[in-house]
Design a protein around this motif. Sequence first.
Motif, PDB file in Angstrom:
ATOM      1  N   LEU A   1      41.967 -18.467  19.202  1.00  0.00           N
ATOM      2  CA  LEU A   1      42.276 -18.892  17.650  1.00  0.00           C
ATOM      3  C   LEU A   1      40.383 -20.286  17.599  1.00  0.00           C
ATOM      4  CD1 LEU A   1      44.042 -20.385  15.549  1.00  0.00           C
ATOM      5  CD2 LEU A   1      44.815 -21.711  17.323  1.00  0.00           C
ATOM      6  N   LEU A   2      40.519 -20.584  18.463  1.00  0.00           N
ATOM      7  CA  LEU A   2      38.603 -20.931  18.247  1.00  0.00           C
ATOM      8  C   LEU A   2      37.979 -20.225  17.760  1.00  0.00           C
ATOM      9  CD1 LEU A   2      39.422 -23.615  21.362  1.00  0.00           C
ATOM     10  CD2 LEU A   2      38.724 -24.445  19.207  1.00  0.00           C
ATOM     11  N   THR A   3      37.652 -19.323  18.528  1.00  0.00           N
ATOM     12  CA  THR A   3      37.030 -18.412  17.187  1.00  0.00           C
ATOM     13  C   THR A   3      36.674 -18.257  15.996  1.00  0.00           C
ATOM     14  OG1 THR A   3      36.522 -17.001  20.237  1.00  0.00           O
ATOM     15  CG2 THR A   3      35.399 -16.280  18.156  1.00  0.00           C
ATOM     16  N   ILE A   4      38.282 -18.020  15.870  1.00  0.00           N
ATOM     17  CA  ILE A   4      38.458 -17.220  14.189  1.00  0.00           C
ATOM     18  C   ILE A   4      37.285 -18.794  13.727  1.00  0.00           C
ATOM     19  CG2 ILE A   4      40.043 -17.624  12.679  1.00  0.00           C
ATOM     20  CD1 ILE A   4      41.511 -16.081  15.222  1.00  0.00           C
ATOM     21  N   GLN A   5      38.173 -20.582  14.070  1.00  0.00           N
ATOM     22  CA  GLN A   5      37.584 -21.496  13.740  1.00  0.00           C
ATOM     23  C   GLN A   5      35.801 -21.069  13.557  1.00  0.00           C
ATOM     24  OE1 GLN A   5      37.662 -24.978  15.604  1.00  0.00           O
ATOM     25  NE2 GLN A   5      37.421 -26.134  14.136  1.00  0.00           N
ATOM     26  N   PHE A   6      35.618 -20.773  14.631  1.00  0.00           N
ATOM     27  CA  PHE A   6      34.019 -20.691  14.376  1.00  0.00           C
ATOM     28  C   PHE A   6      33.319 -19.984  13.161  1.00  0.00           C
ATOM     29  CE2 PHE A   6      30.086 -18.271  16.501  1.00  0.00           C
ATOM     30  CZ  PHE A   6      29.559 -19.397  16.514  1.00  0.00           C
ATOM     31  N   LEU A   7      33.866 -18.226  13.773  1.00  0.00           N
ATOM     32  CA  LEU A   7      33.244 -17.492  12.151  1.00  0.00           C
ATOM     33  C   LEU A   7      33.828 -18.225  11.150  1.00  0.00           C
ATOM     34  CD1 LEU A   7      34.683 -14.211  13.897  1.00  0.00           C
ATOM     35  CD2 LEU A   7      32.721 -14.993  13.652  1.00  0.00           C
ATOM     36  N   LEU A   8      35.283 -18.699  10.740  1.00  0.00           N
ATOM     37  CA  LEU A   8      35.042 -19.873   9.497  1.00  0.00           C
ATOM     38  C   LEU A   8      33.806 -20.593   9.141  1.00  0.00           C
ATOM     39  CD1 LEU A   8      38.956 -19.892   9.456  1.00  0.00           C
ATOM     40  CD2 LEU A   8      38.076 -17.961   8.391  1.00  0.00           C
ATOM     41  N   THR A   9      33.907 -21.251   9.464  1.00  0.00           N
ATOM     42  CA  THR A   9      32.704 -22.417   9.820  1.00  0.00           C
ATOM     43  C   THR A   9      31.288 -22.424   9.352  1.00  0.00           C
ATOM     44  OG1 THR A   9      34.888 -23.713  11.055  1.00  0.00           O
ATOM     45  CG2 THR A   9      31.912 -24.561  10.233  1.00  0.00           C
ATOM     46  N   VAL A  10      31.172 -20.860  10.003  1.00  0.00           N
ATOM     47  CA  VAL A  10      29.620 -20.602   9.737  1.00  0.00           C
ATOM     48  C   VAL A  10      29.335 -19.879   8.413  1.00  0.00           C
ATOM     49  CG1 VAL A  10      29.419 -20.001  12.920  1.00  0.00           C
ATOM     50  CG2 VAL A  10      29.669 -18.076  11.420  1.00  0.00           C
ATOM     51  N   LEU A  11      30.431 -18.611   8.423  1.00  0.00           N
ATOM     52  CA  LEU A  11      30.962 -18.268   7.039  1.00  0.00           C
ATOM     53  C   LEU A  11      30.230 -19.050   5.059  1.00  0.00           C
ATOM     54  CD1 LEU A  11      32.973 -15.665   7.604  1.00  0.00           C
ATOM     55  CD2 LEU A  11      30.131 -15.017   7.677  1.00  0.00           C
ATOM     56  N   VAL A  12      30.763 -20.685   5.651  1.00  0.00           N
ATOM     57  CA  VAL A  12      30.559 -21.584   4.847  1.00  0.00           C
ATOM     58  C   VAL A  12      29.222 -22.334   4.605  1.00  0.00           C
ATOM     59  CG1 VAL A  12      31.963 -23.741   3.711  1.00  0.00           C
ATOM     60  CG2 VAL A  12      33.346 -21.717   4.925  1.00  0.00           C
ATOM     61  N   ASP A  13      29.031 -22.624   3.230  1.00  0.00           N
ATOM     62  CA  ASP A  13      28.100 -22.760   3.039  1.00  0.00           C
ATOM     63  C   ASP A  13      27.882 -24.163   3.209  1.00  0.00           C
ATOM     64  OD1 ASP A  13      25.367 -24.439   2.654  1.00  0.00           O
ATOM     65  OD2 ASP A  13      24.755 -22.353   1.409  1.00  0.00           O
ATOM     66  N   GLU A  14      27.320 -25.037   3.781  1.00  0.00           N
ATOM     67  CA  GLU A  14      28.076 -26.745   3.671  1.00  0.00           C
ATOM     68  C   GLU A  14      27.032 -27.121   2.486  1.00  0.00           C
ATOM     69  OE1 GLU A  14      26.123 -30.929   5.972  1.00  0.00           O
ATOM     70  OE2 GLU A  14      26.684 -29.096   7.043  1.00  0.00           O
ATOM     71  N   ARG A  15      26.445 -26.680   1.172  1.00  0.00           N
ATOM     72  CA  ARG A  15      26.162 -27.123   0.212  1.00  0.00           C
ATOM     73  C   ARG A  15      27.598 -26.603  -0.771  1.00  0.00           C
ATOM     74  NH1 ARG A  15      20.640 -23.562  -0.514  1.00  0.00           N
ATOM     75  NH2 ARG A  15      21.903 -22.697   0.649  1.00  0.00           N
ATOM     76  N   SER A  16      28.319 -26.123  -0.667  1.00  0.00           N
ATOM     77  CA  SER A  16      29.500 -26.369  -1.160  1.00  0.00           C
ATOM     78  C   SER A  16      30.486 -27.509  -1.824  1.00  0.00           C
ATOM     79  CB  SER A  16      30.295 -25.178  -1.118  1.00  0.00           C
ATOM     80  OG  SER A  16      30.644 -24.949   0.755  1.00  0.00           O
TER      81      SER A  16
ATOM     82  N   GLU B   1      37.334 -25.141  -7.048  1.00  0.00           N
ATOM     83  CA  GLU B   1      36.866 -24.829  -5.801  1.00  0.00           C
ATOM     84  C   GLU B   1      36.468 -25.450  -4.491  1.00  0.00           C
ATOM     85  OE1 GLU B   1      36.581 -24.108  -8.811  1.00  0.00           O
ATOM     86  OE2 GLU B   1      36.865 -21.878  -9.582  1.00  0.00           O
ATOM     87  N   ARG B   2      35.867 -26.309  -4.627  1.00  0.00           N
ATOM     88  CA  ARG B   2      34.960 -27.009  -3.376  1.00  0.00           C
ATOM     89  C   ARG B   2      36.353 -27.623  -2.892  1.00  0.00           C
ATOM     90  NH1 ARG B   2      31.008 -28.430  -7.685  1.00  0.00           N
ATOM     91  NH2 ARG B   2      28.755 -27.466  -6.588  1.00  0.00           N
ATOM     92  N   GLY B   3      37.279 -28.305  -3.545  1.00  0.00           N
ATOM     93  CA  GLY B   3      38.456 -29.219  -3.284  1.00  0.00           C
ATOM     94  C   GLY B   3      39.136 -28.730  -2.147  1.00  0.00           C
ATOM     95  N   LEU B   4      39.395 -26.503  -2.795  1.00  0.00           N
ATOM     96  CA  LEU B   4      40.001 -25.932  -1.678  1.00  0.00           C
ATOM     97  C   LEU B   4      39.142 -25.423  -0.275  1.00  0.00           C
ATOM     98  CD1 LEU B   4      41.632 -22.897  -4.541  1.00  0.00           C
ATOM     99  CD2 LEU B   4      42.394 -25.352  -3.375  1.00  0.00           C
ATOM    100  N   ILE B   5      37.816 -25.214  -0.352  1.00  0.00           N
ATOM    101  CA  ILE B   5      37.207 -25.253   0.774  1.00  0.00           C
ATOM    102  C   ILE B   5      37.261 -26.609   1.519  1.00  0.00           C
ATOM    103  CG2 ILE B   5      34.503 -25.088   1.449  1.00  0.00           C
ATOM    104  CD1 ILE B   5      34.122 -23.471  -1.153  1.00  0.00           C
ATOM    105  N   LYS B   6      36.671 -27.981   0.546  1.00  0.00           N
ATOM    106  CA  LYS B   6      36.851 -28.633   1.871  1.00  0.00           C
ATOM    107  C   LYS B   6      37.960 -28.997   2.367  1.00  0.00           C
ATOM    108  CE  LYS B   6      33.506 -31.680  -1.263  1.00  0.00           C
ATOM    109  NZ  LYS B   6      33.481 -32.097  -2.303  1.00  0.00           N
ATOM    110  N   LYS B   7      38.919 -29.525   1.763  1.00  0.00           N
ATOM    111  CA  LYS B   7      40.945 -28.783   2.451  1.00  0.00           C
ATOM    112  C   LYS B   7      40.357 -27.621   3.682  1.00  0.00           C
ATOM    113  CE  LYS B   7      43.598 -31.663  -0.269  1.00  0.00           C
ATOM    114  NZ  LYS B   7      44.307 -32.100  -1.013  1.00  0.00           N
ATOM    115  N   GLY B   8      40.721 -26.701   3.277  1.00  0.00           N
ATOM    116  CA  GLY B   8      40.567 -25.483   4.239  1.00  0.00           C
ATOM    117  C   GLY B   8      39.455 -26.197   5.646  1.00  0.00           C
ATOM    118  N   ILE B   9      38.257 -26.394   4.827  1.00  0.00           N
ATOM    119  CA  ILE B   9      37.670 -26.450   6.310  1.00  0.00           C
ATOM    120  C   ILE B   9      38.255 -27.834   7.342  1.00  0.00           C
ATOM    121  CG2 ILE B   9      35.539 -27.436   6.630  1.00  0.00           C
ATOM    122  CD1 ILE B   9      35.091 -24.414   7.041  1.00  0.00           C
TER     123      ILE B   9
END
Length: 436
Positions: free
Chosen positions: A189-204, A5-13
């Motif tokens: 598109l940049l707004t979508i990137q912003f929303l996706l980024t703020v929803l992810v906890d960096e600890r993941s 799961e961590r790997g998928l999140i990393k590659k997704g971001i």
Amino acid sequence: MGETERGLIKKGILGMGYWVQGFRCFPWLAVNFFLKDGLNVDPSTLQILQNSANFPMVAKPLYGVVSDAVYVYGQHRLPYIAFGAILQALSWVAIATLSSSSISISTMTFYLLLSNLGASVAEVANDAIVAEISKQHTSLKKEKSSSSGELQSFVWMASSLGGVMGNLIGGVAIELFGARAMFLAFAALLTIQFLLTVLVDERSLNLPKNQTVGRIKEQFAKLASALSKPEIAYSIGWFVASYAMVPVLTGTMFFYQTQALGIDSSVLGISKVFGQVGMLLWSVVYDKSLKSASPRKVITAIQATTAVFIISDVLFVNKFYQQMGIPDSLYVIVFSGLLEVLFFFKILPFSVLIAQLCPPGCEGSLMAFVMSAIALAMIIGGYLGVALASSVGVTGTNFSGLSHGLLIQVACTVIPLFWSSWIPDHIKPAVSKKKD
């Protein structure tokens, strides 16, 4: 959370971040038409503005040091990506909504600089994550030759794919919807990137913790210490010089192809797509076959190949291929498309090299320093190109001196090969010292 799961999140971001980075050619294609048709700028003004707008890239070391040392709610990478995305979005919305009476060179320059500032901050954070994860994987797997370039190749492919799509869609969108609609679409598109980024906890992402949190002065000291290492300093010195001392004539070639040869804009669009596909294939080839090869051999081979392609341009300008029966449009699509991106091919193996040489704790600041140095070198090369075109008498309608300018460009491209020994022949990754 498991490693999968961590790997998928990393590659997704990272995939999203680098894809958007590559897709930036979409609004910038519209910028060229917007300036030409809306402000009626001349070619030299357009080229100078394009190069000057990249100045925020030069301050990347500062952004890198801040992201290394200053945490925001316990995170020091994703908040900066989010900030960069929203800053870009606001800039493109502002450009899109400018009234006709308020459009000017100064206002356009301001918002383009602001957009590139946001892009620079986001790129620094993305590059730092790649460097940290690559070093972490190398340490855990102890497979330096086989795993060190895997993530770099992945993000390179994401960026190249973004470039391919940006050029393909942009050529059609500019005709159907116009520049302002393209600016708004990219902002969305940049707004979508912003929303996706703020929803992810960096600890993941399971990134290594920096022990110098909040100590910016200490972070600058660590960066200075890294740059004092001969293998890092000499490598960066050679790489920057290989860009700064080569006058860029892409703008002049653009006018030669469109004005003197009458090449259609659709052909130029296909040429750029061909180049982006070349970058995408290069990332695959490097990942599969070259990531364990000597960095010096790979980088110098690319430099030499670039010189060969410029010599080919000399033959093209002198009608050699035309006499052989090869259409100008075919040459522009294949050779001009590849030459435009060949200058960037060596960034991939060089980023792998620097990531492995980088001491722990300053990945963000060192990678930012490298990218800012490259940005400054490209700006210098762009200005030198304007000066070279002027010195050989090339104008928007007179191209008689273009072949002489290209020969000078070839010489400047070859010269760095004489001190290629500055690049390490083998990667020796930096390791943190342990007490006995």
